[in-house]
Design an enzyme around this catalytic site. Structure first.
Site, PDB file in Angstrom:
ATOM      1  N   ARG A 258     -48.623 -19.323 -45.439  1.00 38.73           N
ATOM      2  CA  ARG A 258     -48.624 -18.464 -46.581  1.00 38.73           C
ATOM      3  C   ARG A 258     -48.706 -17.097 -46.137  1.00 38.73           C
ATOM      4  O   ARG A 258     -49.656 -16.732 -45.348  1.00 38.73           O
ATOM      5  CB  ARG A 258     -49.725 -18.810 -47.427  1.00 38.73           C
ATOM      6  CG  ARG A 258     -49.673 -20.100 -48.174  1.00 38.73           C
ATOM      7  CD  ARG A 258     -50.632 -20.643 -49.120  1.00 38.73           C
ATOM      8  NE  ARG A 258     -50.229 -22.132 -49.445  1.00 38.73           N
ATOM      9  CZ  ARG A 258     -51.148 -22.745 -50.288  1.00 38.73           C
ATOM     10  NH1 ARG A 258     -52.097 -22.080 -51.010  1.00 38.73           N
ATOM     11  NH2 ARG A 258     -50.840 -24.121 -50.518  1.00 38.73           N
ATOM     12  N   ARG A 273     -59.028 -18.000 -45.193  1.00 36.68           N
ATOM     13  CA  ARG A 273     -57.842 -17.920 -45.580  1.00 36.68           C
ATOM     14  C   ARG A 273     -57.125 -17.456 -44.220  1.00 36.68           C
ATOM     15  O   ARG A 273     -56.957 -16.442 -43.758  1.00 36.68           O
ATOM     16  CB  ARG A 273     -57.820 -16.410 -46.395  1.00 36.68           C
ATOM     17  CG  ARG A 273     -56.693 -16.209 -47.396  1.00 36.68           C
ATOM     18  CD  ARG A 273     -56.824 -15.135 -48.090  1.00 36.68           C
ATOM     19  NE  ARG A 273     -57.816 -15.573 -49.442  1.00 36.68           N
ATOM     20  CZ  ARG A 273     -57.758 -16.208 -50.382  1.00 36.68           C
ATOM     21  NH1 ARG A 273     -56.177 -16.423 -50.478  1.00 36.68           N
ATOM     22  NH2 ARG A 273     -58.430 -16.326 -51.152  1.00 36.68           N
ATOM     23  N   GLU A 347     -62.887 -22.868 -53.447  1.00 37.08           N
ATOM     24  CA  GLU A 347     -61.786 -23.731 -53.662  1.00 37.08           C
ATOM     25  C   GLU A 347     -61.207 -24.537 -52.502  1.00 37.08           C
ATOM     26  O   GLU A 347     -60.822 -24.002 -51.459  1.00 37.08           O
ATOM     27  CB  GLU A 347     -60.473 -23.090 -54.315  1.00 37.08           C
ATOM     28  CG  GLU A 347     -59.480 -24.014 -54.527  1.00 37.08           C
ATOM     29  CD  GLU A 347     -57.929 -23.075 -54.795  1.00 37.08           C
ATOM     30  OE1 GLU A 347     -58.284 -22.111 -55.647  1.00 37.08           O
ATOM     31  OE2 GLU A 347     -57.117 -23.793 -54.564  1.00 37.08           O
ATOM     32  N   SER A 350     -56.658 -28.506 -55.339  1.00 38.58           N
ATOM     33  CA  SER A 350     -56.110 -28.317 -56.581  1.00 38.58           C
ATOM     34  C   SER A 350     -55.355 -29.204 -57.102  1.00 38.58           C
ATOM     35  O   SER A 350     -54.264 -29.562 -56.509  1.00 38.58           O
ATOM     36  CB  SER A 350     -55.405 -26.688 -56.241  1.00 38.58           C
ATOM     37  OG  SER A 350     -54.814 -26.166 -57.651  1.00 38.58           O
ATOM     38  N   ARG A 388     -59.620 -24.856 -43.593  1.00 36.24           N
ATOM     39  CA  ARG A 388     -60.686 -24.391 -44.711  1.00 36.24           C
ATOM     40  C   ARG A 388     -61.664 -25.416 -45.124  1.00 36.24           C
ATOM     41  O   ARG A 388     -62.869 -24.919 -44.902  1.00 36.24           O
ATOM     42  CB  ARG A 388     -59.744 -24.000 -45.835  1.00 36.24           C
ATOM     43  CG  ARG A 388     -60.635 -23.595 -47.058  1.00 36.24           C
ATOM     44  CD  ARG A 388     -60.105 -23.197 -48.321  1.00 36.24           C
ATOM     45  NE  ARG A 388     -59.391 -22.095 -48.370  1.00 36.24           N
ATOM     46  CZ  ARG A 388     -58.875 -21.424 -49.504  1.00 36.24           C
ATOM     47  NH1 ARG A 388     -59.091 -21.857 -50.506  1.00 36.24           N
ATOM     48  NH2 ARG A 388     -58.194 -20.240 -49.521  1.00 36.24           N
TER      49      ARG A 388
END
Length: 421
Positions: A258, A273, A347, A350, A388
RNA sequence: GGAACGGUGUCCGAGUGGUUGAAGGAGCACGCCUGGAAAGCGUGUAUAGGUGCAAGCUUAUCGAGGGUUCGAAUCCCUCCCGUUCCGCCA
């Protein structure tokens, strides 16, 4: 993508969805182009029918009649050709707009603008209480020589990461644990590439809109997907599956890339991140039956929670509001794990239900009991994402002496160790 | 990177410029047969649009896009994808 007929017949509902999801799209323009396209198409098709009938008559005609028919055919051909640019332009314009039409949120999805309007459903697990001053995950990594942020940044820039020693083994153990956990529950383990064609990103719904989040390969028509959802969704693209082949339930491991464009300055430190990570993604293709799909939604959620419970991490489940759920989603829950150093939940998972919105873009169909092909329903949820998850993992399981406690469920994947560090 | 060969329906697989939406087979559905099943026999079985109450009529689609032609799955061009062999390579 929604069915065009549905959009025509329920433009009010679609407009509501556009509004509550805060999508910049003029549905009336879409409907206008649709009407215009229909008119052009009908004109073209009438001419085509004439041309076909004429061509069919040629071989049967007498020598005297033939030249006239051939002339007529030529004229019709030219008339059709003259209309084609308009036809093409309308088709393209309609398709571009159609790709932006969001899915309808299920009834009961809270309306809101962004993640601050998400609704907490429940909290699970017990928050740790430390009788010493706990460290954050970056300090823990440093303390054990488990990371080398400076050197890896020299090699790969910001938002890269490097794990060394037991931390590298821990990362691997967590992935293997998650794959095994899901395989034990009937999901087919899959290891796949993140390198994908651009149309796969249109198929999932990441495009149009998410272009700036995706790395493109110079000189190739390939890109790096941010989740295994992308390659896996397109695995059966364009096919008509037998109903007996459903449901397809996958635990797909892949690298994930990403660009994080637009999040400059956010979470730059540590493992929260990063540009490249690895993830086990749960993916389900099931029959076009909302009740059945919602059962799968519960299963995907239960799997993710089971993994977090096994890792003994406290977490909460949040229902995403309309503004935070993405165009294609009908229902979305996030799971957030507790991060002691920040005293908040972040988070880690998801969970999404897309109805047939994604399958329609992908051309993912199956033959139902009535023999008619129909679009399947798709769902996805994170299984586990590293590095993460190491953030809450390291922080929640740290001991006074700096060691990290390994939960029982994970020990078998880590040489039986009860502690590392 | 070089070379060769391919891309047709749910699947496999044939295919001549016109009557081919496309032979044949498999699969599937229904029926017959059977105590039941298998086998066998028969019938049916593409997708997406438009139009119509409906039967139907009609358009497109044989990897994609152009071209030739009155007419293209079939001829020509470009591109994409795949397979195999050679080279290179972890």
């Amino acid at each position: 993508m929604l069915d065009l007929k549905f959009i025509r017949d329920h433009s009010g509902l679609v407009k509501d969805a556009i509004r509550v999801k805060h999508i910049n799209l003029d549905l009336d323009e879409l409907l206008r182009i649709d009407r215009e396209l229909l008119a052009v198409r009908q004109r073209v098709e009438t001419l085509q029918a004439e041309r076909n009938a004429n061509a069919k008559a040629v071989p049967k005609a007498s020598k005297e009649e033939k030249p006239e028919l051939i002339e007529k055919g030529k004229a019709l051909g030219e008339e059709i050709k003259a209309l084609e640019p308009a036809l093409r332009a309308h088709e393209d314009a309609l398709r571009q707009l159609l790709l932006r039409v969001p899915n309808l949120p299920l009834p009961g999805v809270p309306e809101g603008v962004d993640d601050s309007d998400n609704v907490e459903l429940r909290r699970e697990g017990t928050l740790p209480s430390f009788d010493f001053t706990p460290l954050d995950h970056v300090a823990l990594l440093d303390q054990h020589g488990w990371a080398d942020a400076e050197r890896v940044a020299r090699v790969s820039g910001s938002r890269s990461y490097l794990l060394k020693g037991e931390a590298a083994l821990l990362e691997q153990a967590i992935l293997t644990f998650a794959m095994t956990y899901l395989a034990d529950r009937g999901f087919t383990p899959l290891s796949t590439t993140a390198l994908v064609r651009p149309e796969t990103l249109v198929a999932t719904g990441h495009f149009p809109g998410g272009e700036d989040q995706v790395y493109k390969i110079e000189g190739e028509d390939l890109m790096l997907a941010g989740t295994a959802e992308v390659p896996v969704n397109s695995l059966y693209a364009g096919e008509i599956l037998a109903e007996s082949e459903l449901p397809v339930t996958l635990a797909a491991l892949s690298a994930a890339f990403r660009s994080e464009a637009g999040s400059a300055g956010r979470d730059v430190r540590g493992l929260i991140r990063v540009h490249e990570f690895r993830k086990v993604e749960q993916y389900v293709i099931c029959r076009a039956d909302q009740a059945e799909a919602l059962k799968w939604f519960e299963t995907l959620l239960a799997n993710a929670e089971g993994i977090l419970r096994a890792l003994e991490l406290p977490y909460r489940v949040v229902q995403n509001c309309t503004g935070d759920m993405g165009a294609g989603k009908a229902l979305m829950y996030d799971i957030e794990a507790w991060v002691p150093s920040e005293q908040l939940y972040r988070e880690t998972h998801s969970c999404s239900y897309l109805g047939d919105w994604q399958a329609r873009r992908t051309g993912l169909r199956y033959r139902g009991e009535d023999g008619k092909p129909q679009f399947a329903h798709t769902l996805n949820n994170t299984g586990i994402a590293v590095p993460r998850i190491l953030v809450p993992f390291l922080e929640n399981h740290q001991q006074a002496d700096g060691r990290i406690r390994i939960p029982a469920a994970l020990q078998g994947f880590l040489g039986g160790k009860a502690f590392i560090g």
